[in-house]
Scaffold this motif. Structure first.
Motif, PDB file in Angstrom:
ATOM      1  N   VAL A 142       0.830  -1.201   0.000  1.00 51.44           N
ATOM      2  CA  VAL A 142       0.000   0.000   0.000  1.00 51.44           C
ATOM      3  C   VAL A 142       0.869   1.257   0.000  1.00 51.44           C
ATOM      4  O   VAL A 142       0.579   2.230  -0.712  1.00 51.44           O
ATOM      5  CB  VAL A 142      -0.957  -0.014   1.209  1.00 51.44           C
ATOM      6  N   ALA A 143       1.941   1.252   0.777  1.00 52.66           N
ATOM      7  CA  ALA A 143       2.826   2.416   0.826  1.00 52.66           C
ATOM      8  C   ALA A 143       3.385   2.737  -0.558  1.00 52.66           C
ATOM      9  O   ALA A 143       3.459   3.910  -0.962  1.00 52.66           O
ATOM     10  CB  ALA A 143       3.960   2.162   1.812  1.00 52.66           C
ATOM     11  N   LEU A 144       3.762   1.715  -1.292  1.00 55.34           N
ATOM     12  CA  LEU A 144       4.299   1.923  -2.639  1.00 55.34           C
ATOM     13  C   LEU A 144       3.247   2.517  -3.562  1.00 55.34           C
ATOM     14  O   LEU A 144       3.522   3.437  -4.354  1.00 55.34           O
ATOM     15  CB  LEU A 144       4.831   0.604  -3.207  1.00 55.34           C
ATOM     16  N   LYS A 145       2.041   2.013  -3.469  1.00 56.90           N
ATOM     17  CA  LYS A 145       0.957   2.564  -4.292  1.00 56.90           C
ATOM     18  C   LYS A 145       0.685   4.021  -3.927  1.00 56.90           C
ATOM     19  O   LYS A 145       0.413   4.861  -4.800  1.00 56.90           O
ATOM     20  CB  LYS A 145      -0.310   1.731  -4.137  1.00 56.90           C
ATOM     21  N   LEU A 146       0.771   4.341  -2.650  1.00 58.46           N
ATOM     22  CA  LEU A 146       0.480   5.690  -2.198  1.00 58.46           C
ATOM     23  C   LEU A 146       1.473   6.720  -2.747  1.00 58.46           C
ATOM     24  O   LEU A 146       1.108   7.871  -2.982  1.00 58.46           O
ATOM     25  CB  LEU A 146       0.480   5.751  -0.671  1.00 58.46           C
ATOM     26  N   CYS A 202      10.845  -7.099  -2.233  1.00 54.72           N
ATOM     27  CA  CYS A 202      10.735  -7.178  -3.687  1.00 54.72           C
ATOM     28  C   CYS A 202       9.360  -7.668  -4.127  1.00 54.72           C
ATOM     29  O   CYS A 202       8.852  -7.249  -5.176  1.00 54.72           O
ATOM     30  CB  CYS A 202      11.826  -8.083  -4.240  1.00 54.72           C
ATOM     31  N   ASN A 203       8.762  -8.534  -3.348  1.00 54.69           N
ATOM     32  CA  ASN A 203       7.421  -9.006  -3.707  1.00 54.69           C
ATOM     33  C   ASN A 203       6.417  -7.859  -3.704  1.00 54.69           C
ATOM     34  O   ASN A 203       5.553  -7.774  -4.589  1.00 54.69           O
ATOM     35  CB  ASN A 203       6.973 -10.096  -2.743  1.00 54.69           C
ATOM     36  N   ALA A 204       6.503  -6.969  -2.721  1.00 51.62           N
ATOM     37  CA  ALA A 204       5.585  -5.833  -2.677  1.00 51.62           C
ATOM     38  C   ALA A 204       5.756  -4.944  -3.903  1.00 51.62           C
ATOM     39  O   ALA A 204       4.777  -4.416  -4.447  1.00 51.62           O
ATOM     40  CB  ALA A 204       5.808  -5.029  -1.402  1.00 51.62           C
ATOM     41  N   SER A 230       6.705  -6.039  -6.801  1.00 44.74           N
ATOM     42  CA  SER A 230       6.126  -6.815  -7.897  1.00 44.74           C
ATOM     43  C   SER A 230       4.602  -6.779  -7.870  1.00 44.74           C
ATOM     44  O   SER A 230       3.962  -6.830  -8.921  1.00 44.74           O
ATOM     45  CB  SER A 230       6.617  -8.263  -7.832  1.00 44.74           C
ATOM     46  N   TYR A 231       3.989  -6.711  -6.679  1.00 41.30           N
ATOM     47  CA  TYR A 231       2.536  -6.609  -6.600  1.00 41.30           C
ATOM     48  C   TYR A 231       2.031  -5.364  -7.341  1.00 41.30           C
ATOM     49  O   TYR A 231       0.910  -5.356  -7.856  1.00 41.30           O
ATOM     50  CB  TYR A 231       2.069  -6.522  -5.149  1.00 41.30           C
ATOM     51  N   CYS A 232       2.871  -4.326  -7.368  1.00 39.20           N
ATOM     52  CA  CYS A 232       2.521  -3.098  -8.094  1.00 39.20           C
ATOM     53  C   CYS A 232       2.832  -3.216  -9.586  1.00 39.20           C
ATOM     54  O   CYS A 232       2.649  -2.249 -10.333  1.00 39.20           O
ATOM     55  CB  CYS A 232       3.281  -1.912  -7.514  1.00 39.20           C
ATOM     56  N   ARG A 233       3.332  -4.381 -10.002  1.00 42.54           N
ATOM     57  CA  ARG A 233       3.749  -4.658 -11.375  1.00 42.54           C
ATOM     58  C   ARG A 233       4.881  -3.715 -11.793  1.00 42.54           C
ATOM     59  O   ARG A 233       5.024  -3.333 -12.954  1.00 42.54           O
ATOM     60  CB  ARG A 233       2.557  -4.574 -12.326  1.00 42.54           C
ATOM     61  N   ALA A 234       5.689  -3.362 -10.787  1.00 40.64           N
ATOM     62  CA  ALA A 234       6.911  -2.594 -11.023  1.00 40.64           C
ATOM     63  C   ALA A 234       8.101  -3.554 -10.963  1.00 40.64           C
ATOM     64  O   ALA A 234       7.942  -4.740 -10.665  1.00 40.64           O
ATOM     65  CB  ALA A 234       7.050  -1.486  -9.985  1.00 40.64           C
ATOM     66  N   ARG A 235       9.284  -3.019 -11.207  1.00 41.60           N
ATOM     67  CA  ARG A 235      10.470  -3.861 -11.330  1.00 41.60           C
ATOM     68  C   ARG A 235      11.548  -3.376 -10.364  1.00 41.60           C
ATOM     69  O   ARG A 235      11.899  -2.198 -10.359  1.00 41.60           O
ATOM     70  CB  ARG A 235      10.983  -3.810 -12.763  1.00 41.60           C
ATOM     71  N   PRO A 236      12.125  -4.275  -9.540  1.00 42.42           N
ATOM     72  CA  PRO A 236      13.204  -3.859  -8.649  1.00 42.42           C
ATOM     73  C   PRO A 236      14.495  -3.552  -9.410  1.00 42.42           C
ATOM     74  O   PRO A 236      14.778  -4.149 -10.465  1.00 42.42           O
ATOM     75  CB  PRO A 236      13.410  -5.074  -7.736  1.00 42.42           C
ATOM     76  N   ALA A 264      10.253   5.010  -7.044  1.00 47.54           N
ATOM     77  CA  ALA A 264      10.498   5.008  -5.599  1.00 47.54           C
ATOM     78  C   ALA A 264      11.870   4.421  -5.292  1.00 47.54           C
ATOM     79  O   ALA A 264      12.469   3.717  -6.117  1.00 47.54           O
ATOM     80  CB  ALA A 264       9.420   4.220  -4.858  1.00 47.54           C
ATOM     81  N   VAL A 265      12.340   4.715  -4.099  1.00 48.07           N
ATOM     82  CA  VAL A 265      13.508   4.066  -3.506  1.00 48.07           C
ATOM     83  C   VAL A 265      13.048   3.434  -2.203  1.00 48.07           C
ATOM     84  O   VAL A 265      12.316   4.058  -1.426  1.00 48.07           O
ATOM     85  CB  VAL A 265      14.649   5.076  -3.244  1.00 48.07           C
ATOM     86  N   VAL A 266      13.465   2.181  -1.972  1.00 47.91           N
ATOM     87  CA  VAL A 266      13.061   1.473  -0.739  1.00 47.91           C
ATOM     88  C   VAL A 266      14.297   0.917  -0.034  1.00 47.91           C
ATOM     89  O   VAL A 266      14.769  -0.176  -0.349  1.00 47.91           O
ATOM     90  CB  VAL A 266      12.070   0.327  -1.040  1.00 47.91           C
ATOM     91  N   PRO A 267      14.856   1.673   0.923  1.00 44.90           N
ATOM     92  CA  PRO A 267      15.908   1.117   1.784  1.00 44.90           C
ATOM     93  C   PRO A 267      15.277   0.290   2.894  1.00 44.90           C
ATOM     94  O   PRO A 267      14.120   0.513   3.274  1.00 44.90           O
ATOM     95  CB  PRO A 267      16.581   2.373   2.351  1.00 44.90           C
TER      96      PRO A 267
END
Length: 381
Positions: free
Chosen positions: A79-83, A103-105, A107-113, A156-159
């Protein structure tokens, strides 16, 4: 390596005879009382006073303005990524040394790490590696960051704060601002950890925590999204509650939402756990101090200490062995002796599902993958 002596020392901390788990939950407060209250109220699903109280307690503890409880940490991260605007076809920069949920989260957004390296001392995202990637591959056009190599938007960046040790989140925040990239803190493991006096999860627009059964505190399964943005918090609560428009009896939904809200029953556990969080953190810090003193006398094992400018929760204590061979011997003999230890995760870029993702040189992550072992870290009774 003082392998037998090390196993005996861990047993001296946790008990000489019983099997010693890596991190077991401890229920020594009001858990049973609150669970019974919840059952008696009949509000055991996603609505109830324990959910509201749990959210308020986490917000107050972390210093965030708002907290939204979810069914688990992965749901909170999704949800945070979508937001923050992660969508199909975009890219999210993260670290390869993390639990697969990160990484799965994405991918749920159909984005790529996209993977950048970690620092050896923090085990978290390296600002130097991130900056090198952005200097080489990124350009900002019309307020949007584009990967020049792939042509995709960097959304986005996710540390991730590995094992509860804060990464250099202030430098990461500066780089994200410079390149117009929102960032989400994966603080799943770091409740009770601070960097430069500020709680992890509160540096970005959104931070997320996990309350899985093996975390510092647990709700059985659960997560939390924290933010200072009122509008973003309201939207988070809306889409995690199936995007239902509030009404006393009608069911009207205005967008695709998710059934991600934390049940009141789980939140009851969380409230009881939060009441003892400070005590548990001090208990775990005492264990980490005992480990640090012990491993000072072991030449071929390094204990992972909290980084400079940080106060770690020491969720999972970690040691670094001299080689993969020594690591494997430690894993085999310790587990065989009833002392549960585990290696660090297989790097995300080495999993078949993510092996084609763009990566920077990952020398530190690869070095750590071969040597790091987690040792028992639960609250000692």
């Amino acid at each position: 390596m003082k392998l037998r002596e090390t196993i005996d020392f861990i047993r001296s901390l946790y008990g000489k005879e019983a099997f010693i788990p890596l991190h077991a939950p401890v229920f020594a407060g009001n858990e049973k009382i609150y669970l019974q209250e919840c059952i008696d109220s009949t509000f055991v699903s996603s609505v109830g006073r324990f959910v509201d109280r749990f959210e308020a307690m986490v917000a107050e503890f972390t210093g965030a303005a708002y907290a939204i409880a979810t069914v688990n940490g992965t749901a909170a991260l999704h949800v945070a990524l979508k937001l923050v605007g992660v969508d199909e076809g975009s890219e999210v920069i993260t670290q390869p040394l993390t639990f697969v949920a990160t990484c799965n989260a994405i991918s749920y957004c159909r984005a790529r790490p996209v993977f950048v390296d970690v620092d050896k001392d923090t085990l978290g995202m390296s600002p130097d590696s991130l900056e090198a990637f952005l200097q080489k591959h990124a350009m900002v056009q019309g307020g949007v960051c584009i990967n020049k190599t792939t042509g995709r938007r960097i959304s986005a960046v996710v540390p991730m704060h590995t094992f509860g040790h804060p990464c250099r989140i202030d430098r990461i925040a500066e780089l994200c601002e410079r390149y117009a990239i929102p960032f989400v803190e994966d603080a799943a493991e770091s409740l009770g950890s601070y960097f430069k006096g500020r709680h992890t999860g509160t540096y970005g627009r959104v931070g997320v925590f996990s309350f899985n059964g093996n975390k510092t505190i647990t709700t059985g399964g659960g997560g939390m999204l924290v933010t200072d943005d009122e509008a973003l918090a309201a939207r988070a609560k809306h889409i995690t509650t199936t995007a239902k428009i509030p009404h006393s009896y009608e069911y009207i939904h205005d967008e695709i939402g998710y059934n991600y809200r934390l049940p009141n029953l789980n939140a009851a556990l969380g409230c009881a756990q939060m009441e003892r969080l400070e005590e548990m953190l001090e208990n775990k810090r005492a264990t980490a101090t005992a480990y640090r003193h012990y491993f000072e006398g072991v030449n071929d094992i390094t204990f992972v200490e909290e980084p400079v400018d940080a106060r770690s929760n020491y969720w999972l204590n970690a040691i670094i062995l001299d080689s993969r061979e020594e690591r494997d011997r430690f894993l085999m003999e310790s587990n065989g002796a009833g002392v549960m230890v585990r290696p660090i995760w297989r790097l995300m870029n080495r999993l078949t599902i993510y092996e084609t993702c763009q990566s920077m040189p990952l020398d530190n992550a690869l070095w750590l993958e071969e040597r790091v072992v987690n040792i028992p870290s639960g609250v000692r009774l």
